[in-house]
Design a protein around this motif. Structure first.
Motif, mmCIF file in Angstrom:
data_model
loop_
_atom_site.group_PDB
_atom_site.id
_atom_site.type_symbol
_atom_site.label_atom_id
_atom_site.label_comp_id
_atom_site.label_asym_id
_atom_site.label_seq_id
_atom_site.Cartn_x
_atom_site.Cartn_y
_atom_site.Cartn_z
ATOM 1 N N LEU A 10 0.887 -1.221 -0.074
ATOM 2 C CA LEU A 10 -0.099 0.032 0.086
ATOM 3 C C LEU A 10 0.651 1.393 -0.034
ATOM 4 C CD1 LEU A 10 -2.778 -0.878 2.571
ATOM 5 C CD2 LEU A 10 -3.014 -0.647 0.185
ATOM 6 N N CYS A 11 1.947 1.333 0.753
ATOM 7 C CA CYS A 11 2.851 2.574 0.823
ATOM 8 C C CYS A 11 3.781 2.586 -0.386
ATOM 9 C CB CYS A 11 3.494 2.228 2.217
ATOM 10 S SG CYS A 11 2.532 2.372 3.494
ATOM 11 N N ARG A 12 3.903 1.589 -1.496
ATOM 12 C CA ARG A 12 4.901 1.672 -2.262
ATOM 13 C C ARG A 12 4.664 2.959 -3.292
ATOM 14 N NH1 ARG A 12 5.533 -4.343 -3.490
ATOM 15 N NH2 ARG A 12 6.584 -5.164 -1.395
ATOM 16 N N GLY A 13 5.486 3.444 -3.803
ATOM 17 C CA GLY A 13 5.279 4.812 -4.661
ATOM 18 C C GLY A 13 5.390 4.555 -6.347
ATOM 19 N N ARG A 14 5.474 3.043 -6.717
ATOM 20 C CA ARG A 14 5.908 2.850 -7.838
ATOM 21 C C ARG A 14 4.501 2.905 -8.608
ATOM 22 N NH1 ARG A 14 8.098 -2.876 -8.481
ATOM 23 N NH2 ARG A 14 6.604 -3.358 -6.474
ATOM 24 N N ALA A 15 4.549 3.555 -9.763
ATOM 25 C CA ALA A 15 3.270 3.677 -10.609
ATOM 26 C C ALA A 15 2.659 2.234 -10.649
ATOM 27 C CB ALA A 15 3.478 4.235 -12.214
ATOM 28 N N LYS A 81 3.337 8.783 -1.751
ATOM 29 C CA LYS A 81 4.105 7.691 -1.787
ATOM 30 C C LYS A 81 4.523 7.131 -0.288
ATOM 31 C CE LYS A 81 9.363 6.902 -2.835
ATOM 32 N NZ LYS A 81 10.466 7.401 -2.992
ATOM 33 N N ASP A 82 4.209 7.956 0.681
ATOM 34 C CA ASP A 82 4.377 7.184 1.755
ATOM 35 C C ASP A 82 3.389 7.345 2.964
ATOM 36 O OD1 ASP A 82 7.515 6.983 1.458
ATOM 37 O OD2 ASP A 82 7.713 9.204 1.569
ATOM 38 N N SER A 83 2.076 7.956 2.487
ATOM 39 C CA SER A 83 1.171 8.012 3.525
ATOM 40 C C SER A 83 -0.372 8.107 2.764
ATOM 41 C CB SER A 83 1.523 9.368 4.241
ATOM 42 O OG SER A 83 1.307 10.520 3.643
ATOM 43 N N ILE A 84 -0.982 8.101 3.843
ATOM 44 C CA ILE A 84 -2.509 8.277 3.418
ATOM 45 C C ILE A 84 -3.095 9.499 4.212
ATOM 46 C CG2 ILE A 84 -4.998 7.277 3.560
ATOM 47 C CD1 ILE A 84 -2.971 5.491 2.083
ATOM 48 N N LYS A 85 -3.386 10.455 3.311
ATOM 49 C CA LYS A 85 -4.044 11.963 3.694
ATOM 50 C C LYS A 85 -5.330 12.239 3.984
ATOM 51 C CE LYS A 85 0.318 14.526 2.480
ATOM 52 N NZ LYS A 85 0.833 15.752 1.680
ATOM 53 N N PHE A 86 -5.901 12.376 5.201
ATOM 54 C CA PHE A 86 -7.227 12.595 5.129
ATOM 55 C C PHE A 86 -7.455 13.866 5.972
ATOM 56 C CE2 PHE A 86 -11.268 11.794 7.834
ATOM 57 C CZ PHE A 86 -11.968 11.854 6.725
ATOM 58 N N GLY A 87 -7.938 14.789 5.282
ATOM 59 C CA GLY A 87 -8.062 16.103 6.016
ATOM 60 C C GLY A 87 -6.861 16.760 6.629
ATOM 61 N N ARG A 92 0.260 6.301 7.898
ATOM 62 C CA ARG A 92 1.446 5.504 7.241
ATOM 63 C C ARG A 92 0.759 4.338 6.254
ATOM 64 N NH1 ARG A 92 4.629 3.247 11.994
ATOM 65 N NH2 ARG A 92 2.732 2.741 12.603
ATOM 66 N N SER A 93 -0.602 4.039 6.410
ATOM 67 C CA SER A 93 -1.009 3.009 5.714
ATOM 68 C C SER A 93 -2.369 3.070 5.656
ATOM 69 C CB SER A 93 -0.468 1.667 5.952
ATOM 70 O OG SER A 93 -1.172 1.227 7.339
ATOM 71 N N LEU A 94 -3.212 2.414 4.762
ATOM 72 C CA LEU A 94 -4.516 2.256 4.712
ATOM 73 C C LEU A 94 -5.524 1.608 6.150
ATOM 74 C CD1 LEU A 94 -7.190 3.542 3.311
ATOM 75 C CD2 LEU A 94 -7.210 1.300 2.015
ATOM 76 N N GLU A 96 -3.774 1.265 8.764
ATOM 77 C CA GLU A 96 -3.702 2.250 10.157
ATOM 78 C C GLU A 96 -4.806 3.315 10.057
ATOM 79 O OE1 GLU A 96 -0.907 5.739 10.726
ATOM 80 O OE2 GLU A 96 0.286 3.793 11.356
ATOM 81 N N PHE A 97 -5.287 3.756 8.961
ATOM 82 C CA PHE A 97 -6.474 4.787 8.858
ATOM 83 C C PHE A 97 -7.835 4.287 9.368
ATOM 84 C CE2 PHE A 97 -10.133 5.907 6.086
ATOM 85 C CZ PHE A 97 -10.283 7.161 6.463
ATOM 86 N N VAL A 98 -7.912 2.832 8.941
ATOM 87 C CA VAL A 98 -9.170 2.290 9.249
ATOM 88 C C VAL A 98 -9.377 1.875 10.641
ATOM 89 C CG1 VAL A 98 -10.514 0.386 8.890
ATOM 90 C CG2 VAL A 98 -9.705 1.402 6.944
ATOM 91 N N SER A 99 -8.019 1.563 11.215
ATOM 92 C CA SER A 99 -7.992 1.063 12.775
ATOM 93 C C SER A 99 -8.088 2.256 13.516
ATOM 94 C CB SER A 99 -6.668 0.438 13.029
ATOM 95 O OG SER A 99 -6.359 0.122 14.284
ATOM 96 N N HIS A 100 -7.618 3.418 13.058
ATOM 97 C CA HIS A 100 -7.701 4.724 13.922
ATOM 98 C C HIS A 100 -9.210 5.109 14.155
ATOM 99 C CE1 HIS A 100 -6.541 8.404 15.449
ATOM 100 N NE2 HIS A 100 -7.244 9.084 14.519
ATOM 101 N N PHE A 101 -10.066 5.080 13.172
ATOM 102 C CA PHE A 101 -11.406 5.563 13.132
ATOM 103 C C PHE A 101 -12.391 4.438 13.372
ATOM 104 C CE2 PHE A 101 -9.224 8.682 10.261
ATOM 105 C CZ PHE A 101 -9.758 10.087 11.142
#
Length: 256
Positions: A10-15, A81-87, A92-94, A96-101
């Protein structure tokens, strides 16, 4: 369950590699439109059901669609490349985002909480069945404990008040929407439908304000227009959105 290798992916930056990783999420609906997401979550989901889809606003933008009590909210997510931005938040990963909320409001004013992911693949059985969405998230659990299940795609049932054809009286009937058919019965216990409406012949469905009753909508067929009412406007909206989604799917299928 999401593995460490998937989190790394999820965190890799390759196209292209990010898309490959996202497709491993069974609740990632790549080409699902905003309208179709609302139809699915309102008809088959419950409070807290959610899914992720691609946003058409940019190559690295995605939309998280979450059902509240009687509506669906959409939130934009940006993947770098390195993160998931929400507001103003960054993860660091999707996962982590789901777990946080998972155990706190997604947005304070709306009190939306991520509870149950809505799966991308939902098979319709050969006969009608109703398997309710189960909430796996409980206090203290993580996103790895989530179980994504849903009842058969596009299925809905309930009591509606229908206007008669020749005699314009109103009677309450039990309706079942399954696949491309809308059947109505005398009551919930009846086994034989009074009538089966073939939605492939339906030319439109919309709110109707011509009747004396409120919360009404109509289904337009070549030989007749059917008028039905619900107890609430929200319920009428759910029926309309789901039937419209079915009509659009049938239209796409006829062109392919």
């Amino acid at each position: 369950m999401m593995s460490d290798s998937f989190t790394d992916e999820l965190c890799r930056g390759r196209a292209g590699s990010q898309e490959v990783g996202l497709f491993e999420l069974d609740w990632y609906h790549h080409n699902l439109s905003r309208h179709a997401a609302e139809a699915l979550l309102l008809s088959n989901g419950e409070d807290g059901s959610y899914l992720l889809r691609k946003s058409h606003d940019g190559p690295e933008l995605y939309a998280l669609s979450v059902r509240g009590k009687d509506s669906v909210k959409h939130f934009q997510i940006e993947r770098t490349k390195d993160s998931i931005k929400f507001g103003f938040n960054e993860f660091r990963s999707l996962p982590e985002f789901v777990s946080h909320f998972a155990n706190q409001p997604l947005i304070g004013s709306t009190l939306l909480i991520l509870k149950t992911p809505y799966p991308r693949k939902v098979e319709e059985p050969s006969i009608y069945e109703s398997v309710r969405v189960h909430t796996a998230m409980q206090s203290g659990r993580t996103e790895n404990d989530l179980v994504s299940e849903a009842r058969s795609l596009g299925t809905k049932e309930g009591y509606l008040t229908k206007q008669g054809g020749r005699v314009k009286s109103w009677k309450t009937r039990w309706f079942i929407l399954h696949r491309n058919e809308l059947k109505y019965f005398k009551d919930k216990m009846s086994t034989e439908p009074i009538k089966t409406l073939d939605l492939t012949e339906c030319t439109g469905v919309q709110f109707d304000y011509s009747q004396e009753k409120i919360n009404c909508f109509c289904l337009v067929f070549p030989e007749r227009t059917y008028y039905v009412c619900t107890k609430t406007g929200v319920e009428a909206d759910e029926w309309i959105k789901l039937i419209r989604w079915k009509l659009s799917q049938m239209k796409k299928a006829s062109k392919s």
